[in-house]
Structure formats: C-alpha cells, structure tokens
Design an enzyme around this catalytic site. Structure first.
Site, PDB file in Angstrom:
ATOM      1  N   HIS A  18     -16.358  -5.634  -5.631  1.00 17.92           N
ATOM      2  CA  HIS A  18     -16.776  -5.076  -7.113  1.00 17.92           C
ATOM      3  C   HIS A  18     -15.636  -5.640  -8.016  1.00 17.92           C
ATOM      4  CE1 HIS A  18     -14.477  -0.964  -7.475  1.00 17.92           C
ATOM      5  NE2 HIS A  18     -13.838  -1.867  -6.784  1.00 17.92           N
ATOM      6  N   CYS A  37      -7.842  -4.663 -11.066  1.00 20.71           N
ATOM      7  CA  CYS A  37      -9.343  -4.384 -10.517  1.00 20.71           C
ATOM      8  C   CYS A  37     -10.450  -4.855 -11.554  1.00 20.71           C
ATOM      9  CB  CYS A  37      -9.277  -2.869 -10.500  1.00 20.71           C
ATOM     10  SG  CYS A  37      -8.253  -1.955  -9.364  1.00 20.71           S
ATOM     11  N   HIS A  43     -12.774  -7.907  -5.864  1.00 20.87           N
ATOM     12  CA  HIS A  43     -11.890  -7.448  -4.729  1.00 20.87           C
ATOM     13  C   HIS A  43     -12.774  -6.697  -4.016  1.00 20.87           C
ATOM     14  CE1 HIS A  43     -11.297  -4.291  -7.567  1.00 20.87           C
ATOM     15  NE2 HIS A  43     -11.170  -3.373  -6.523  1.00 20.87           N
ATOM     16  N   HIS A  45     -13.488  -3.663  -0.750  1.00 22.48           N
ATOM     17  CA  HIS A  45     -13.204  -2.357  -0.161  1.00 22.48           C
ATOM     18  C   HIS A  45     -14.118  -2.136   1.159  1.00 22.48           C
ATOM     19  CE1 HIS A  45     -10.758  -1.048  -3.303  1.00 22.48           C
ATOM     20  NE2 HIS A  45     -11.806  -1.021  -4.311  1.00 22.48           N
ATOM     21  N   ASP A  83     -24.199  -2.099   1.741  1.00 21.97           N
ATOM     22  CA  ASP A  83     -23.457  -2.777   2.599  1.00 21.97           C
ATOM     23  C   ASP A  83     -23.231  -4.360   2.624  1.00 21.97           C
ATOM     24  OD1 ASP A  83     -21.636  -2.584   4.973  1.00 21.97           O
ATOM     25  OD2 ASP A  83     -23.251  -3.057   6.132  1.00 21.97           O
ATOM     26  N   HIS A  84     -22.196  -4.836   2.568  1.00 17.47           N
ATOM     27  CA  HIS A  84     -21.998  -6.357   2.336  1.00 17.47           C
ATOM     28  C   HIS A  84     -22.701  -6.829   0.920  1.00 17.47           C
ATOM     29  CE1 HIS A  84     -20.610  -6.009   6.411  1.00 17.47           C
ATOM     30  NE2 HIS A  84     -20.104  -7.156   6.366  1.00 17.47           N
ATOM     31  N   GLU A 128     -12.528   5.481  -1.164  1.00 19.35           N
ATOM     32  CA  GLU A 128     -12.667   3.983  -1.601  1.00 19.35           C
ATOM     33  C   GLU A 128     -11.384   3.372  -0.928  1.00 19.35           C
ATOM     34  OE1 GLU A 128     -10.682   2.676  -5.587  1.00 19.35           O
ATOM     35  OE2 GLU A 128     -12.633   1.522  -5.874  1.00 19.35           O
TER      36      GLU A 128
HETATM   37  N1  LIG Z   1     -10.569   6.908 -11.574  1.00 21.50           N
HETATM   38  C1  LIG Z   1     -10.831   5.716 -10.846  1.00 21.50           C
HETATM   39  N2  LIG Z   1      -9.672   5.012 -10.711  1.00 21.50           N
HETATM   40  C2  LIG Z   1      -9.682   3.744 -10.081  1.00 21.50           C
HETATM   41  C3  LIG Z   1     -10.708   3.439  -9.447  1.00 21.50           C
HETATM   42  C4  LIG Z   1     -11.842   4.246  -9.377  1.00 21.50           C
HETATM   43  O1  LIG Z   1     -12.999   4.160  -8.615  1.00 21.50           O
HETATM   44  N3  LIG Z   1     -11.818   5.355 -10.127  1.00 21.50           N
HETATM   45  N4  LIG Z   1     -10.712   2.022  -8.772  1.00 21.50           N
HETATM   46  C5  LIG Z   1      -9.661   1.266  -8.621  1.00 21.50           C
HETATM   47  C6  LIG Z   1      -9.857   0.067  -8.211  1.00 21.50           C
HETATM   48  O2  LIG Z   1     -11.206  -0.380  -7.669  1.00 21.50           O
HETATM   49  C7  LIG Z   1      -8.769  -0.279  -7.044  1.00 21.50           C
HETATM   50  O3  LIG Z   1      -9.518  -0.955  -5.886  1.00 21.50           O
HETATM   51  C8  LIG Z   1      -7.920   0.786  -6.306  1.00 21.50           C
HETATM   52  O4  LIG Z   1      -7.353  -0.011  -5.341  1.00 21.50           O
HETATM   53  P1  LIG Z   1      -5.582   0.334  -5.292  1.00 21.50           P
HETATM   54  O5  LIG Z   1      -5.005   0.778  -6.392  1.00 21.50           O
HETATM   55  O6  LIG Z   1      -5.240  -0.972  -4.749  1.00 21.50           O
HETATM   56  O7  LIG Z   1      -5.833   1.289  -3.803  1.00 21.50           O
HETATM   57  P2  LIG Z   1      -4.552   2.017  -3.545  1.00 21.50           P
HETATM   58  O8  LIG Z   1      -4.054   3.067  -4.512  1.00 21.50           O
HETATM   59  O9  LIG Z   1      -5.044   2.892  -2.160  1.00 21.50           O
HETATM   60  O10 LIG Z   1      -3.424   1.124  -3.141  1.00 21.50           O
HETATM   61  P3  LIG Z   1      -2.057   1.211  -3.141  1.00 21.50           P
HETATM   62  O11 LIG Z   1      -1.513   0.003  -3.726  1.00 21.50           O
HETATM   63  O12 LIG Z   1      -1.646   0.901  -1.620  1.00 21.50           O
HETATM   64  O13 LIG Z   1      -1.511   2.414  -3.496  1.00 21.50           O
HETATM   65  C9  LIG Z   1      -8.422   1.626  -9.447  1.00 21.50           C
HETATM   66  N5  LIG Z   1      -8.712   3.066 -10.234  1.00 21.50           N
HETATM   67 ZN   LIG Z   2     -11.818  -1.368  -6.271  1.00 21.33          ZN
END
Ligand SMILES: Nc1nc2c(c(=O)[nH]1)N=C([C@H](O)[C@H](O)COP(=O)(O)OP(=O)(O)OP(=O)(O)O)CN2
Ligand SMILES: [Zn+2]
Length: 142
Positions: A18, A37, A43, A45, A83-84, A128
């Site tokens: 997404h 993002c 990217h 998940h 899925d996918h 996620e």
């Molecule tokens: N309120 C929300 N904030 C964010 C969402 C969401 O769905 N709701 N989603 C994202 C992004 O999709 C993003 O993929 C998040 O990934 P990332 O920041 O890399 O994930 P982590 O925090 O687990 O990674 P680390 O870098 O290891 O901390 C962003 N915000």
């Molecule tokens: Zn994401």
C-alpha cells in the site's frame, strides 16, 4: 443457571502492499504527514489480524461459535479481498479511503459484522508491523 461468557480469537496473516496518500491533501501535505509511507511506488507488510468474538458458551455445544465457521468468514473478509493485493489499487474500498491500519481494521470489522450473528463480534486487532498495532471494537462518535 446463568450462562458463562467466553471470548474466542482466530489469528490470520496476510501480505499486502500500500501507499499512505490522501486525495483530500496536497502532494506537499501528503509528503509531510506520511513521510516515507507516501513513496509513490508503495511498500509492503506482513499483516497479522486477530478476530475476537464474545458470547455465551452454549450449554449443548460448549462453544461460543464454531471456529470452523469463523475461519470461513475470515477467508471471505480478509484473505480473498486482501491477501497478495495492492490495497489502494485492488480493493475498491480503499480507492478513496487512506489505507492506514485504522481504516483496514474498520474494513475488516464491517465485513465480519455482516457475516456474524448480531452482537457477537468483539474486536479486530491488526498488527501492521511487530510494533504498530491497531484495535477496533466498532465504536463510533459524533
Ligand atoms: N496512525 C498510523 N500511522 C501510521 C500508519 C498507520 O497505519 N496508522 N502506517 C504507517 C506506515 O504504513 C508504515 O509502513 C509504518 O512502518 P514503519 O514506521 O517502518 O514501521 P515500524 O514502526 O514498525 O518500523 P521501525 O522503523 O522498525 O520502527 C506509518 N504511520
Ligand atoms: Zn505501511
């Protein structure tokens, strides 16, 4: 005798890609708010979803509901549409709804609520990533 109330959960994983992008924001605002993002090519998940139902433990069957039925509903609501897939391009719901995990939780809730007996669905929890987790329990405010 009063019935006992139980909670049962089924876990399902799926993969999807997404991009976080809102059509109601400018390109600059999208970049500022969603950062990496908002990358135009998206990217991916490995999502994990926990679907929890709450209800009476039936005296005859010993079940809140048959987990085999819950598994079939999850196949229809989660696996077949998501899925996918590229959430934004392949799932019509996300054409105009930002594919955040919050909105994904609502999508799954609404789909499950249509298939389950009224009042049985208790919670949708979406991982996620290992660190980013959203819970939705069907609540709304004005
Ligand atoms: N309120 C929300 N904030 C964010 C969402 C969401 O769905 N709701 N989603 C994202 C992004 O999709 C993003 O993929 C998040 O990934 P990332 O920041 O890399 O994930 P982590 O925090 O687990 O990674 P680390 O870098 O290891 O901390 C962003 N915000
Ligand atoms: Zn994401």
């Amino acid at each position: 005798m009063s019935a006992r109330i139980g909670f049962i959960t089924r876990v399902q994983s799926f993969c999807a890609s997404h991009r976080l992008h809102s059509k109601s924001l400018s390109d600059e605002e999208n970049k500022r708010i969603f950062g990496k993002c908002n990358n135009p090519n998206g990217h991916g998940h490995n999502y994990k979803v926990e679907v929890t139902v709450r209800g009476k433990i039936d005296g005859n069957t010993g079940m809140v509901m048959n987990l085999t039925d819950l598994k079939e509903h999850i196949e229809e609501v989660i696996m077949k549409p998501l899925d996918h897939k590229n959430l934004d391009r392949d799932v019509p719901y996300f054409a105009d709804v930002v594919s955040t995990t919050e909105n994904l939780s609502v999508f799954i809730w609404d789909g499950m609520a249509k298939l389950l007996p009224p009042g049985l669905l208790y919670e949708i929890k979406v991982y996620e990533t290992e660190k980013n987790i959203v819970v939705y329990r069907g609540e709304q405010s004005n």
